[in-house]
Scaffold this motif. Structure first.
Motif, PDB file in Angstrom:
ATOM      1  N   PHE A 189       0.835  -1.204   0.000  1.00  0.00           N
ATOM      2  CA  PHE A 189       0.000   0.000   0.000  1.00  0.00           C
ATOM      3  C   PHE A 189       0.866   1.249   0.000  1.00  0.00           C
ATOM      4  N   ALA A 190       1.919   1.238   0.824  1.00  0.00           N
ATOM      5  CA  ALA A 190       2.801   2.408   0.903  1.00  0.00           C
ATOM      6  C   ALA A 190       3.515   2.642  -0.424  1.00  0.00           C
ATOM      7  N   THR A 191       3.874   1.548  -1.095  1.00  0.00           N
ATOM      8  CA  THR A 191       4.619   1.677  -2.354  1.00  0.00           C
ATOM      9  C   THR A 191       3.726   2.123  -3.500  1.00  0.00           C
ATOM     10  N   GLU A 192       2.558   1.506  -3.603  1.00  0.00           N
ATOM     11  CA  GLU A 192       1.706   1.724  -4.766  1.00  0.00           C
ATOM     12  C   GLU A 192       0.797   2.940  -4.634  1.00  0.00           C
ATOM     13  N   THR A 193       0.411   3.276  -3.419  1.00  0.00           N
ATOM     14  CA  THR A 193      -0.577   4.339  -3.230  1.00  0.00           C
ATOM     15  C   THR A 193       0.029   5.603  -2.634  1.00  0.00           C
ATOM     16  N   VAL A 194       0.595   5.470  -1.437  1.00  0.00           N
ATOM     17  CA  VAL A 194       1.075   6.650  -0.730  1.00  0.00           C
ATOM     18  C   VAL A 194       2.256   7.281  -1.453  1.00  0.00           C
ATOM     19  N   VAL A 195       3.211   6.461  -1.849  1.00  0.00           N
ATOM     20  CA  VAL A 195       4.393   6.998  -2.515  1.00  0.00           C
ATOM     21  C   VAL A 195       4.018   7.633  -3.843  1.00  0.00           C
ATOM     22  N   ASP A 196       3.127   6.981  -4.596  1.00  0.00           N
ATOM     23  CA  ASP A 196       2.691   7.543  -5.871  1.00  0.00           C
ATOM     24  C   ASP A 196       1.952   8.855  -5.668  1.00  0.00           C
ATOM     25  N   HIS A 197       1.199   8.965  -4.595  1.00  0.00           N
ATOM     26  CA  HIS A 197       0.452  10.195  -4.325  1.00  0.00           C
ATOM     27  C   HIS A 197       1.397  11.360  -4.048  1.00  0.00           C
TER      28      HIS A 197
ATOM     29  N   ARG B 132       9.532   8.540  -2.777  1.00  0.00           N
ATOM     30  CA  ARG B 132       9.845   8.319  -1.373  1.00  0.00           C
ATOM     31  C   ARG B 132      10.424   9.558  -0.695  1.00  0.00           C
ATOM     32  N   VAL B 133      11.223  10.323  -1.427  1.00  0.00           N
ATOM     33  CA  VAL B 133      11.837  11.512  -0.818  1.00  0.00           C
ATOM     34  C   VAL B 133      10.786  12.564  -0.461  1.00  0.00           C
ATOM     35  N   PRO B 134       9.858  12.934  -1.382  1.00  0.00           N
ATOM     36  CA  PRO B 134       8.799  13.877  -0.986  1.00  0.00           C
ATOM     37  C   PRO B 134       7.942  13.336   0.158  1.00  0.00           C
ATOM     38  N   LEU B 135       7.693  12.025   0.164  1.00  0.00           N
ATOM     39  CA  LEU B 135       6.925  11.429   1.256  1.00  0.00           C
ATOM     40  C   LEU B 135       7.656  11.594   2.578  1.00  0.00           C
ATOM     41  N   LEU B 136       8.970  11.351   2.580  1.00  0.00           N
ATOM     42  CA  LEU B 136       9.755  11.487   3.795  1.00  0.00           C
ATOM     43  C   LEU B 136       9.772  12.933   4.275  1.00  0.00           C
TER      44      LEU B 136
END
Length: 216
Positions: free
Chosen positions: A76-84, A88-92
């Motif tokens: 879920f984190a890879t396919e949904t949250v990270v894509d949103h 990974r860097v903007p998510l962090l």
């Protein structure tokens, strides 16, 4: 009307009633008016029901949460949250900013309330508690846990200031969720009035300046 009632009703209600009775009365009256009156404003709306077979069983008690599988959580984190967030860097970066702002907000709330009440508080303890809460939220698929000045003011206004009150509140949230459909017709304006009255009492009204009234 609800704001005025919540702010001034304690002066007229019997002293034997517990703190926060005015909040219950105002919310209940607004809900009844929404059900039986001609209210056409915004309401809480439908609250999702729970699967009675879902959750984690602890002895005879079932807690209505579902622990996510780590593989599903990673997918879920890879396919949904990270894509949103675009990677990974903007998510962090976004998560770090949220953590910093959330921590500063909690520190402001804790330092203000505990200083006024003369209760010692620990920044490390508050930070650890928020970290554990957010970790549990991630494992169960919930939103991140954060502090709220308005909700903290409402909690303080109703007298729930101890650790036992926090435990009881959490248990009520868990076990009364199947019964929360009774709150579906509650007007949002009534809930907003409770928050507004708490903010006016706790923040807007200059308490320290009013204490100087009558002085030279």
């Amino acid at each position: 009307l609800s704001t005025a009632f919540v702010m001034h009703a304690p002066a007229y209600l019997p002293k034997s009633l517990p703190p926060g009775t005015e909040v219950i009365i105002a919310t209940a009256a607004a809900t009844l008016f929404s059900v039986y009156g001609t209210y056409d404003g915004g309401v809480v709306g439908e609250i999702p029901t729970l699967n009675p077979d879902a959750g984690v069983r602890l002895g005879p008690v079932r807690i209505p949460v579902e622990i996510l599988d780590l593989r599903d959580l990673r997918a879920f984190a890879t396919e949904t949250v990270v894509d949103h967030f675009g990677g990974r860097v903007p998510l962090l970066i976004s998560a770090s900013l949220f953590a910093a702002v959330n921590f500063l907000s909690i520190m402001g709330i804790a330092s203000t309330f505990e200083t006024e009440d003369g209760i010692p508080w620990s920044a490390g303890r508050e930070m650890s508690a928020q970290g554990v809460a957010c970790l549990a939220a991630g494992l169960t698929g919930s939103a991140p846990v954060s502090g709220s000045m308005s909700r903290s003011l409402v909690s303080r206004m109703t007298g729930t200031t101890s650790r036992l009150a926090c435990v009881i509140t959490a248990l009520l949230w868990i076990y009364c969720l199947p019964l929360m459909s009774v709150m579906s017709p509650t007007p949002k304006a009534a809930l907003s009035a409770v928050i507004v009255s708490a903010v006016i009492k706790g923040v807007v009204r200059p308490k320290d300046l009013m204490k100087l009234r009558g002085g030279d």
